[in-house]
Design an enzyme around this catalytic site. Structure first.
Site, PDB file in Angstrom:
ATOM      1  N   ASP A   1     -61.936  77.630 -45.149  1.00 56.22           N
ATOM      2  CA  ASP A   1     -61.831  78.381 -44.054  1.00 56.22           C
ATOM      3  C   ASP A   1     -61.311  79.876 -44.366  1.00 56.22           C
ATOM      4  O   ASP A   1     -60.911  80.671 -43.155  1.00 56.22           O
ATOM      5  CB  ASP A   1     -61.015  77.635 -42.861  1.00 56.22           C
ATOM      6  CG  ASP A   1     -59.541  77.328 -43.661  1.00 56.22           C
ATOM      7  OD1 ASP A   1     -59.247  77.874 -44.755  1.00 56.22           O
ATOM      8  OD2 ASP A   1     -59.007  76.474 -43.053  1.00 56.22           O
TER       9      ASP A   1
ATOM     10  N   ARG B   1     -47.849 106.812 -44.730  1.00 59.36           N
ATOM     11  CA  ARG B   1     -47.888 107.926 -43.709  1.00 59.36           C
ATOM     12  C   ARG B   1     -47.766 107.792 -42.152  1.00 59.36           C
ATOM     13  O   ARG B   1     -47.435 108.370 -41.550  1.00 59.36           O
ATOM     14  CB  ARG B   1     -49.292 108.582 -44.059  1.00 59.36           C
ATOM     15  CG  ARG B   1     -49.520 109.221 -45.460  1.00 59.36           C
ATOM     16  CD  ARG B   1     -50.891 109.688 -45.553  1.00 59.36           C
ATOM     17  NE  ARG B   1     -51.625 108.466 -46.066  1.00 59.36           N
ATOM     18  CZ  ARG B   1     -53.062 108.541 -46.492  1.00 59.36           C
ATOM     19  NH1 ARG B   1     -53.565 109.895 -46.281  1.00 59.36           N
ATOM     20  NH2 ARG B   1     -53.773 107.596 -46.764  1.00 59.36           N
TER      21      ARG B   1
ATOM     22  N   LYS C   1     -48.906 124.501 -43.077  1.00 60.30           N
ATOM     23  CA  LYS C   1     -50.096 124.059 -42.515  1.00 60.30           C
ATOM     24  C   LYS C   1     -49.703 123.859 -41.176  1.00 60.30           C
ATOM     25  O   LYS C   1     -48.835 123.344 -40.575  1.00 60.30           O
ATOM     26  CB  LYS C   1     -50.174 122.580 -43.301  1.00 60.30           C
ATOM     27  CG  LYS C   1     -51.629 121.773 -42.809  1.00 60.30           C
ATOM     28  CD  LYS C   1     -51.844 120.944 -43.992  1.00 60.30           C
ATOM     29  CE  LYS C   1     -51.224 119.445 -43.534  1.00 60.30           C
ATOM     30  NZ  LYS C   1     -51.582 118.390 -44.475  1.00 60.30           N
TER      31      LYS C   1
ATOM     32  N   ARG D   1     -51.783 122.327 -37.397  1.00 65.03           N
ATOM     33  CA  ARG D   1     -52.957 121.536 -36.999  1.00 65.03           C
ATOM     34  C   ARG D   1     -53.243 122.166 -35.638  1.00 65.03           C
ATOM     35  O   ARG D   1     -52.416 122.102 -34.789  1.00 65.03           O
ATOM     36  CB  ARG D   1     -52.734 120.293 -36.947  1.00 65.03           C
ATOM     37  CG  ARG D   1     -52.988 119.297 -38.185  1.00 65.03           C
ATOM     38  CD  ARG D   1     -52.682 117.995 -38.148  1.00 65.03           C
ATOM     39  NE  ARG D   1     -52.544 117.444 -39.476  1.00 65.03           N
ATOM     40  CZ  ARG D   1     -53.539 116.900 -40.132  1.00 65.03           C
ATOM     41  NH1 ARG D   1     -54.894 117.196 -39.755  1.00 65.03           N
ATOM     42  NH2 ARG D   1     -53.338 116.526 -41.457  1.00 65.03           N
TER      43      ARG D   1
ATOM     44  N   SER E   1     -56.476 111.804 -50.853  1.00 63.81           N
ATOM     45  CA  SER E   1     -57.149 110.715 -50.384  1.00 63.81           C
ATOM     46  C   SER E   1     -58.668 111.479 -50.048  1.00 63.81           C
ATOM     47  O   SER E   1     -59.323 111.274 -51.080  1.00 63.81           O
ATOM     48  CB  SER E   1     -56.769 110.209 -48.800  1.00 63.81           C
ATOM     49  OG  SER E   1     -57.575 109.386 -48.364  1.00 63.81           O
TER      50      SER E   1
ATOM     51  N   GLY F   1     -58.931 116.859 -49.024  1.00 59.68           N
ATOM     52  CA  GLY F   1     -59.014 118.005 -47.930  1.00 59.68           C
ATOM     53  C   GLY F   1     -57.580 118.918 -48.158  1.00 59.68           C
ATOM     54  O   GLY F   1     -58.051 120.120 -47.946  1.00 59.68           O
ATOM     55  N   THR F   2     -56.695 118.015 -48.143  1.00 57.51           N
ATOM     56  CA  THR F   2     -55.186 118.912 -48.086  1.00 57.51           C
ATOM     57  C   THR F   2     -55.469 119.861 -49.560  1.00 57.51           C
ATOM     58  O   THR F   2     -54.981 121.226 -49.325  1.00 57.51           O
ATOM     59  CB  THR F   2     -54.054 117.890 -48.265  1.00 57.51           C
ATOM     60  OG1 THR F   2     -54.198 117.207 -47.246  1.00 57.51           O
ATOM     61  CG2 THR F   2     -52.925 118.746 -48.375  1.00 57.51           C
TER      62      THR F   2
HETATM   63  C1  R5P Z   1     -50.087 113.972 -45.994  1.00 57.43           C
HETATM   64  O1  R5P Z   1     -49.129 114.074 -45.462  1.00 57.43           O
HETATM   65  C2  R5P Z   1     -49.985 113.511 -47.313  1.00 57.43           C
HETATM   66  O2  R5P Z   1     -49.040 113.756 -48.179  1.00 57.43           O
HETATM   67  C3  R5P Z   1     -51.179 114.010 -48.227  1.00 57.43           C
HETATM   68  O3  R5P Z   1     -51.238 115.595 -48.380  1.00 57.43           O
HETATM   69  C4  R5P Z   1     -52.534 113.701 -47.731  1.00 57.43           C
HETATM   70  O4  R5P Z   1     -52.575 112.411 -47.104  1.00 57.43           O
HETATM   71  C5  R5P Z   1     -53.687 113.728 -48.391  1.00 57.43           C
HETATM   72  O5  R5P Z   1     -54.873 113.299 -47.916  1.00 57.43           O
HETATM   73  P1  R5P Z   1     -56.227 114.142 -47.975  1.00 57.43           P
HETATM   74  O6  R5P Z   1     -56.534 114.209 -49.496  1.00 57.43           O
HETATM   75  O7  R5P Z   1     -57.092 113.333 -47.081  1.00 57.43           O
HETATM   76  O8  R5P Z   1     -55.806 115.471 -47.403  1.00 57.43           O
END
Ligand code: R5P
Length: 277
Positions: free
Chosen positions: A26, A82, A175, A177, A203, A206-207
């Protein structure tokens, strides 16, 4: 010292004590430590992934019931960190939920390059970023020619520790947003044309890529990226390569594979050192 390595960190080259996970039809599972560890000193090493919290709680429970002296728990990577505050009304704070769940065991917990200082005041934090930066030097890159760059205000403290330790100049990008749009600006000049972007995790990439474009426009010629946790989701590797961030250095806090331009530095020695402190 004996090490209990949970499933999420079985890629680490540390000899673990023997345990098993029995999965029932299960879907329920049972964790059982099969090695005799009564009275032995034990460090539990586990990551927190998006899906393994119950595994982790059961693993700690099994270790306690086996009569080991649990000295410490080390979390190389903690997902949800985060989520450290309510950004939009109605949201959960996932990081705080994990912290409360782990607190019940009353074990000293060290988290490696923990994203947020807002949650989990009972966790100790350790960074391996300096260790990773030194790996760049071992590749015959002359670190003294570099400027350390924090991609946003949130990374200032982290980047400034590395800059101080390596005696390098520090630049912090701003930065902002606006809805989905991210606007990154450099408000000072760049002291050198070689830069190292420092972050706790990569991740989507992007950052770092947004930051790298701004730095390139400001005259940066060589851009390296160093982050402890290489989540490298989706097309992150391709994005980093196309943006010309090279090398990208991450640790093996997660089971990440090296690839062109992406170097993975093993942190087992650091983890053992922390376990013995
Ligand atoms: C943000 O506050 C974290 O410290 C990283 O900058 C962020 O999570 C990196 O994610 P990604 O690579 O998607 O921009």
């Amino acid at each position: 010292m004996k090490y209990l390595l949970a499933e999420s960190v079985q890629h680490l080259n540390i000899p673990p004590i023997v345990w098993e996970k029995k999965i029932f039809p299960d879907g329920e599972f049972l964790i059982r430590i099969t090695e005799k560890i009564t009275g032995k000193e034990l460090t539990i090493i586990t990551n927190i992934t998006p899906t393994n919290l119950f595994d982790v709680l059961c693993t700690i429970d099994a270790a306690r019931r086996s009569g080991a002296k649990i000295k410490k728990m080390i979390i190389p990577y903690m997902a949800f960190a985060r989520q450290d505050r309510v950004v939009e009304e109605g949201e959960a704070v996932g990081g705080a939920v994990i912290c409360s769940a782990l607190k019940q065991f009353n074990i000293p917990i060290t988290v490696i390059d923990f994203h947020s200082e807002r949650i989990c005041t009972h966790f100790s934090r350790r960074s391996v970023l300096l260790f990773l930066a030194q790996a760049l030097q071992n590749e015959k890159q002359k670190l003294e020619q570099y400027t350390i760059v924090a991609p946003d205000e949130g990374s200032r403290k982290r980047a400034s520790l590395i800059a101080k330790a390596l005696k390098l100049p520090l630049v912090v990008l701003q930065k902002a947003r606006k809805g989905q749009e991210i606007n990154v600006t450099l408000t000072s000049s760049l002291p050198t044309t070689s830069v190292i972007l420092i972050d706790d995790m990569i991740s989507t990439g992007g950052t770092l890529c947004t930051a790298a474009k701004v730095l390139r426009n400001a005259g940066a010629k060589k851009i390296a990226g160093i982050a402890t946790h290489g989540l490298l989701a989706g097309k992150a590797r391709e994005k980093l390569r196309k943006t010309g961030i090279n090398p990208v250095i991450v640790s093996n806090s997660l089971p990440v594979k090296p690839s062109a331009g992406v170097k993975v530095i093993k942190i087992e020695t650091e983890l053992k050192r922390i376990a013995l402190e």
